[in-house]
Design a protein around this motif. Structure first.
Motif, PDB file in Angstrom:
ATOM      1  N   GLY A  47     -25.579 -37.812  20.795  1.00  0.00           N
ATOM      2  CA  GLY A  47     -25.315 -36.411  20.502  1.00  0.00           C
ATOM      3  C   GLY A  47     -25.909 -35.988  19.176  1.00  0.00           C
ATOM      4  O   GLY A  47     -26.476 -34.896  19.043  1.00  0.00           O
ATOM      5  N   GLU A  48     -25.798 -36.855  18.181  1.00  0.00           N
ATOM      6  CA  GLU A  48     -26.351 -36.548  16.857  1.00  0.00           C
ATOM      7  C   GLU A  48     -27.865 -36.371  16.922  1.00  0.00           C
ATOM      8  O   GLU A  48     -28.421 -35.433  16.330  1.00  0.00           O
ATOM      9  N   MET A  71     -20.831 -39.161  18.933  1.00  0.00           N
ATOM     10  CA  MET A  71     -20.607 -37.761  19.304  1.00  0.00           C
ATOM     11  C   MET A  71     -20.871 -37.579  20.792  1.00  0.00           C
ATOM     12  O   MET A  71     -21.960 -37.856  21.287  1.00  0.00           O
ATOM     13  N   ASN A  72     -19.867 -37.080  21.517  1.00  0.00           N
ATOM     14  CA  ASN A  72     -20.046 -36.884  22.962  1.00  0.00           C
ATOM     15  C   ASN A  72     -20.814 -35.594  23.245  1.00  0.00           C
ATOM     16  O   ASN A  72     -21.124 -34.810  22.347  1.00  0.00           O
ATOM     17  N   ASP A  75     -19.124 -32.143  22.138  1.00  0.00           N
ATOM     18  CA  ASP A  75     -19.256 -31.832  20.711  1.00  0.00           C
ATOM     19  C   ASP A  75     -20.695 -31.480  20.352  1.00  0.00           C
ATOM     20  O   ASP A  75     -20.935 -30.552  19.577  1.00  0.00           O
ATOM     21  N   ALA A  76     -21.648 -32.207  20.917  1.00  0.00           N
ATOM     22  CA  ALA A  76     -23.060 -31.918  20.642  1.00  0.00           C
ATOM     23  C   ALA A  76     -23.425 -30.526  21.150  1.00  0.00           C
ATOM     24  O   ALA A  76     -24.132 -29.772  20.465  1.00  0.00           O
ATOM     25  N   ARG A  79     -22.113 -27.905  18.753  1.00  0.00           N
ATOM     26  CA  ARG A  79     -22.931 -27.869  17.523  1.00  0.00           C
ATOM     27  C   ARG A  79     -24.276 -27.206  17.782  1.00  0.00           C
ATOM     28  O   ARG A  79     -24.763 -26.435  16.955  1.00  0.00           O
TER      29      ARG A  79
END
Length: 149
Positions: A47-48, A71-72, A75-76, A79
């Motif tokens: 995810g990052e 990061m799943n 969440d990604a 963002r």
């Protein structure tokens, strides 16, 4: 991750898809399929990494695995949506979870569509086409002038 495309001399800009998937084999199969059906493909394993690549490359569409270490995908996605140039970029959630409750969670997080695995490639291809239908190609997809015929 590297940016790969099928060699083409068409004057039509190619659409770029960011493929976010932590399993190497799955990512490779999906990448080869996307290349075969005519898309440029960017890859991210986390995810990052997806956030960094998406902000740098501004893909036309993102295919986001929901379950990744760190990061799943939810969440990604949230963002990515916070970054104004990507706020309207289509995001397709892909997950092994059924399409019931998890679909609504993914849509609420900012995904445009949800696909449960395993899926029919033709169904995903149709979703991609539909989501891209109203979106201009990113400037990263235009072939250099010396390659146009």
């Amino acid at each position: 991750m590297e940016h790969q495309t099928v060699q083409s001399y068409d004057a039509i800009p190619r659409r770029t898809i960011l493929l976010v998937e932590d399993f190497d084999a799955t990512r490779l199969i999906m990448k080869l399929w996307l290349l075969k059906i005519g898309y440029c493909v960017l890859e991210a394993e986390t995810g990052e990494e997806a956030i960094i690549i998406a902000q740098r490359e501004l893909p036309d569409l993102i295919i986001m695995d929901m379950m990744m270490p760190g990061m799943n995908g939810l969440d990604a996605t949230q963002r990515i949506r916070e970054y104004q140039p990507l706020s309207l970029t289509p995001i397709v959630a892909v997950s092994a979870y059924g399409a019931g409750e998890y679909r609504s969670i993914a849509i609420e997080a900012g995904c445009n569509e949800y696909v449960s695995t395993p899926f029919e490639p033709s169904a995903l291809a149709e979703i991609i086409r539909d989501l891209l239908a109203g979106k201009e190609p990113s400037r990263n997809n235009v072939l250099p002038r010396h390659l146009e015929h």
